[in-house]
Design a protein around this motif. Structure first.
Motif, PDB file in Angstrom:
ATOM      1  N   LEU A 248      -9.594  -3.375  15.414  1.00 52.48           N
ATOM      2  CA  LEU A 248      -8.977  -2.649  14.310  1.00 52.48           C
ATOM      3  C   LEU A 248      -8.349  -3.618  13.311  1.00 52.48           C
ATOM      4  N   ALA A 249      -7.648  -4.623  13.830  1.00 48.70           N
ATOM      5  CA  ALA A 249      -7.040  -5.615  12.941  1.00 48.70           C
ATOM      6  C   ALA A 249      -8.111  -6.342  12.138  1.00 48.70           C
ATOM      7  N   GLY A 250      -9.237  -6.639  12.773  1.00 48.41           N
ATOM      8  CA  GLY A 250     -10.333  -7.287  12.060  1.00 48.41           C
ATOM      9  C   GLY A 250     -10.889  -6.421  10.948  1.00 48.41           C
ATOM     10  N   ALA A 251     -11.030  -5.138  11.220  1.00 45.89           N
ATOM     11  CA  ALA A 251     -11.542  -4.227  10.189  1.00 45.89           C
ATOM     12  C   ALA A 251     -10.565  -4.108   9.025  1.00 45.89           C
ATOM     13  N   LEU A 252      -9.278  -4.100   9.324  1.00 41.40           N
ATOM     14  CA  LEU A 252      -8.268  -3.978   8.274  1.00 41.40           C
ATOM     15  C   LEU A 252      -8.200  -5.230   7.401  1.00 41.40           C
ATOM     16  N   THR A 253      -8.396  -6.386   8.010  1.00 46.52           N
ATOM     17  CA  THR A 253      -8.332  -7.628   7.228  1.00 46.52           C
ATOM     18  C   THR A 253      -9.653  -7.937   6.532  1.00 46.52           C
ATOM     19  N   ALA A 254     -10.711  -7.193   6.874  1.00 45.99           N
ATOM     20  CA  ALA A 254     -12.001  -7.420   6.209  1.00 45.99           C
ATOM     21  C   ALA A 254     -12.012  -6.847   4.797  1.00 45.99           C
ATOM     22  N   ALA A 255     -11.143  -5.891   4.540  1.00 45.54           N
ATOM     23  CA  ALA A 255     -11.091  -5.292   3.204  1.00 45.54           C
ATOM     24  C   ALA A 255     -10.621  -6.316   2.175  1.00 45.54           C
ATOM     25  N   VAL A 256     -10.988  -6.085   0.917  1.00 40.94           N
ATOM     26  CA  VAL A 256     -10.569  -6.979  -0.161  1.00 40.94           C
ATOM     27  C   VAL A 256      -9.044  -7.027  -0.214  1.00 40.94           C
ATOM     28  N   PRO A 257      -8.442  -8.214  -0.248  1.00 42.63           N
ATOM     29  CA  PRO A 257      -6.985  -8.300  -0.337  1.00 42.63           C
ATOM     30  C   PRO A 257      -6.445  -7.462  -1.503  1.00 42.63           C
ATOM     31  N   GLY A 258      -5.408  -6.755  -1.270  1.00 41.90           N
ATOM     32  CA  GLY A 258      -4.830  -5.901  -2.301  1.00 41.90           C
ATOM     33  C   GLY A 258      -5.213  -4.449  -2.138  1.00 41.90           C
ATOM     34  N   VAL A 259      -6.415  -4.197  -1.634  1.00 43.84           N
ATOM     35  CA  VAL A 259      -6.875  -2.814  -1.481  1.00 43.84           C
ATOM     36  C   VAL A 259      -6.028  -2.070  -0.444  1.00 43.84           C
ATOM     37  N   VAL A 260      -5.776  -2.706   0.679  1.00 45.84           N
ATOM     38  CA  VAL A 260      -5.044  -2.032   1.750  1.00 45.84           C
ATOM     39  C   VAL A 260      -3.622  -1.715   1.315  1.00 45.84           C
ATOM     40  N   SER A 261      -2.940  -2.669   0.691  1.00 44.33           N
ATOM     41  CA  SER A 261      -1.562  -2.421   0.286  1.00 44.33           C
ATOM     42  C   SER A 261      -1.475  -1.334  -0.784  1.00 44.33           C
ATOM     43  N   GLU A 262      -2.406  -1.344  -1.728  1.00 46.31           N
ATOM     44  CA  GLU A 262      -2.412  -0.293  -2.754  1.00 46.31           C
ATOM     45  C   GLU A 262      -2.670   1.077  -2.116  1.00 46.31           C
ATOM     46  N   THR A 263      -3.619   1.130  -1.191  1.00 46.73           N
ATOM     47  CA  THR A 263      -3.958   2.395  -0.538  1.00 46.73           C
ATOM     48  C   THR A 263      -2.801   2.892   0.322  1.00 46.73           C
ATOM     49  N   LYS A 264      -2.165   1.972   1.047  1.00 47.93           N
ATOM     50  CA  LYS A 264      -1.017   2.351   1.876  1.00 47.93           C
ATOM     51  C   LYS A 264       0.092   2.939   1.020  1.00 47.93           C
ATOM     52  N   THR A 265       0.355   2.318  -0.118  1.00 48.89           N
ATOM     53  CA  THR A 265       1.404   2.816  -1.009  1.00 48.89           C
ATOM     54  C   THR A 265       1.067   4.212  -1.529  1.00 48.89           C
ATOM     55  N   LEU A 266      -0.193   4.425  -1.886  1.00 50.94           N
ATOM     56  CA  LEU A 266      -0.609   5.742  -2.367  1.00 50.94           C
ATOM     57  C   LEU A 266      -0.448   6.816  -1.286  1.00 50.94           C
TER      58      LEU A 266
END
Length: 267
Positions: A212-230
């Motif tokens: 799971l951690a690997g899948a989360l870090t595979a995303a483009v940097p910035g995408v996860v934090s923006e999505t989490k905030t939304l």
């Protein structure tokens, strides 16, 4: 914080690139938590490297956390850095509230939009242990996991930030029933009611979390934090506000991608 200062309060921090692992490392007392540990967690959270994109929280040994170290409830405990309920009661109301606020910061850092936090739960996660798991964005559990909010049995309420994510995960009625009855919620039920993502055999827990951690870090940097905030505040916003924030986030993403493409062309 230094490894030595973390070890002194029963914590272990390991950093592997963008993945931080925080381990409650008091297996001899089933990873019971103390105020000193909460204060150290807050300090550690504030000092995580900027490149951190995933934080995994786990307990050493077969138990995630048995909750509050009962020393805190012992009216005869004193000296050193021991903080007790008796000590809290010696303060005025504002000072008690400020002290609890400091404790809560050991949990709230796990909601930082810079990273996704994962609780890897094996065995018991009760009281403060349940609330620490709830402070994480995601929970992956072993099939022997048992959650319980035991505070009501002590005449207390959950005060380590667990009430909001519990309601968000399982709904008001189920959250009320879990908190007031102090009953155990097993792994299968936790998945069924939305408290956990998945339950796996204990031997597979670490590998599942690593995937799971690997899948989360595979995303483009910035995408996860923006999505989490939304997503984190979506339930409290109306549609127009949410649409506005989506647009603004997408503009930032488009600008960043365009800037990176231009930079690559110039290389």
């Amino acid at each position: 914080m230094t490894p030595e200062s973390l070890a002194a309060v029963g914590l272990l921090h390991q950093q592997a690139g963008p993945v931080a692992s925080i381990t409650l490392n008091r297996p001899e007392v089933r990873n019971a938590q103390t105020p000193a540990m909460w204060r150290a967690l807050a300090e550690l959270g504030a000092s995580l490297p900027e490149e951190t994109r995933v934080v995994v929280v786990r307990g050493a040994g077969p138990t995630f956390s048995a909750g509050l170290d009962r020393t805190m409830l012992d009216p005869t405990a004193h000296g050193g850095d021991v903080e007790t309920v008796a000590g809290l009661l010696a303060l005025d109301d504002a000072e008690i509230s400020a002290t609890i606020d400091a404790y809560q910061r050991g949990f709230t850092f796990l909601r930082d939009p810079r990273f996704v936090s994962i609780a890897a739960v094996q065995g018991y996660a009760v009281g403060a242990g349940f609330q620490l798991a709830l402070a994480c964005d995601l929970r992956v559990v072993a099939d022997d996991a048992q959650f319980a909010m035991l505070e009501s049995g002590l005449g207390l309420v959950p005060d380590l930030t667990g009430t909001k994510p519990l309601v968000e995960s399982v709904g008001y009625a189920r959250a009320l029933e879990i908190c007031v009855t102090a009953r155990m919620v097993g792994a299968a039920e936790a998945v069924a009611i939305g408290l956990a993502l998945t339950a796996v055999p204990a031997a597979e827990l670490d590998a599942t979390v690593a995937d799971l951690a690997g899948a989360l870090t595979a995303a483009v940097p910035g995408v996860v934090s923006e999505t989490k905030t939304l997503l984190a505040g979506a339930a409290q916003r109306d549609l127009d506000e949410q649409r506005r924030l989506e647009r603004e986030a997408q503009v930032r993403r488009l600008r960043e991608l365009a800037a990176k493409a231009a930079s690559r062309r110039q290389e």
